[in-house]
Design a protein around this motif. Sequence first.
Motif, PDB file in Angstrom:
ATOM      1  N   ARG A  83      -5.383 -32.520   4.854  1.00  0.00           N
ATOM      2  CA  ARG A  83      -6.699 -32.768   4.294  1.00  0.00           C
ATOM      3  C   ARG A  83      -7.760 -32.644   5.388  1.00  0.00           C
ATOM      4  NH1 ARG A  83      -3.912 -32.755   0.393  1.00  0.00           N
ATOM      5  NH2 ARG A  83      -3.947 -34.153  -1.429  1.00  0.00           N
ATOM      6  N   ASN A  85     -11.536 -34.438   6.465  1.00  0.00           N
ATOM      7  CA  ASN A  85     -12.445 -35.542   6.201  1.00  0.00           C
ATOM      8  C   ASN A  85     -13.170 -35.874   7.502  1.00  0.00           C
ATOM      9  OD1 ASN A  85     -13.456 -38.372   5.577  1.00  0.00           O
ATOM     10  ND2 ASN A  85     -12.344 -37.920   3.687  1.00  0.00           N
ATOM     11  N   LYS A  90     -10.685 -42.733   6.542  1.00  0.00           N
ATOM     12  CA  LYS A  90     -11.127 -42.500   5.161  1.00  0.00           C
ATOM     13  C   LYS A  90     -10.244 -41.467   4.487  1.00  0.00           C
ATOM     14  CE  LYS A  90     -14.154 -42.839   1.729  1.00  0.00           C
ATOM     15  NZ  LYS A  90     -13.764 -41.736   0.841  1.00  0.00           N
ATOM     16  N   ASP A  94      -8.115 -42.096   1.051  1.00  0.00           N
ATOM     17  CA  ASP A  94      -8.293 -41.235  -0.118  1.00  0.00           C
ATOM     18  C   ASP A  94      -6.954 -40.673  -0.590  1.00  0.00           C
ATOM     19  OD1 ASP A  94     -10.986 -41.691  -0.066  1.00  0.00           O
ATOM     20  OD2 ASP A  94     -11.526 -39.776   0.845  1.00  0.00           O
ATOM     21  N   ASP A  97      -4.872 -43.394  -2.293  1.00  0.00           N
ATOM     22  CA  ASP A  97      -5.325 -43.626  -3.669  1.00  0.00           C
ATOM     23  C   ASP A  97      -4.870 -42.497  -4.588  1.00  0.00           C
ATOM     24  OD1 ASP A  97      -6.542 -46.007  -3.050  1.00  0.00           O
ATOM     25  OD2 ASP A  97      -8.531 -45.139  -2.762  1.00  0.00           O
ATOM     26  N   GLU A  98      -4.989 -41.267  -4.095  1.00  0.00           N
ATOM     27  CA  GLU A  98      -4.600 -40.105  -4.892  1.00  0.00           C
ATOM     28  C   GLU A  98      -3.121 -40.144  -5.255  1.00  0.00           C
ATOM     29  OE1 GLU A  98      -3.810 -35.421  -3.878  1.00  0.00           O
ATOM     30  OE2 GLU A  98      -5.578 -36.362  -2.985  1.00  0.00           O
TER      31      GLU A  98
END
Length: 290
Positions: A83, A85, A90, A94, A97-98
Amino acid sequence: MRLVVGYLATPSGADGLALGVLLARSLGAEIDICLVLPDEEPVPTRIPVDSAYEELLSDQAVDWLVEARATVPDDVTVRTHLRSNESFAKGLLDIADELDAEMIVIGASGDGLLGRHSIGSVTGELLHCAHLPMALAPRGMRHSTAQAIRSVTCAVGTRAGAGLLLREAVGVSRRSMAPLRLVSLVPLDMSRRRRSDTPESVRQRAIAHAAEVLESARSGLPEDVTVDSVIADGANVESAVSKLEWSDGDLIMVGSSRLARPRHLFLGSTVSKMLRVVPVPMIVVPKEEV
């Protein structure tokens, strides 16, 4: 159950991955190795930025994830994620949570002592804002020969509000089939003194209070849970913790500060002091919901 492992191609990343594998094996979980690349805001400049650099970095990150995945034993289910970011912390939150993950695992920063915890900027940020339990690997965890969790220690504080911590500790103990040990620390430098007190009277009163806390905690546990309890006293938190015995494969679980928001982490002063001397992985549990 899914565990998000924050990964970098460094010894710290290898330590975090080693702890992730240990937890996955013991808890019947799957691990998601996550690498977060910086996603910086473009800065106006007269010098053109070579876009090939970003592509090269992305390709290198993919190679790092492939290499990390290859080190995970065949008996552990593993996935990799890349990812971007502006914040590594953070980005991990994220992804967690995903994926509906239940825990974030991360290694110590690279400037700590071998076998000890060292909090870097990313870990520090997570320990003050995350809403999931965090598992912290001490430096050198990658050299551990433990194949599963050997025992679970739960550090019970002197204040109310340890319900969530105890439930999490019981859950880890049951899933890993590892014995549970409740520990109450008695740092005498934090004890309230009376005018007529002597060092021994302060110590005895503090130990008696710790025994009451442990008994209260034990009474709230399920009847089928076998648990040992220990009181560790010392001149301060560090010396009290140093009296506890540890073996490869042990881990300790602690709660968040009373200053934390409900269902969030916040590293308190006592846990911060414990981190300096605890030689085993530590799981920090969010504050109880109010």
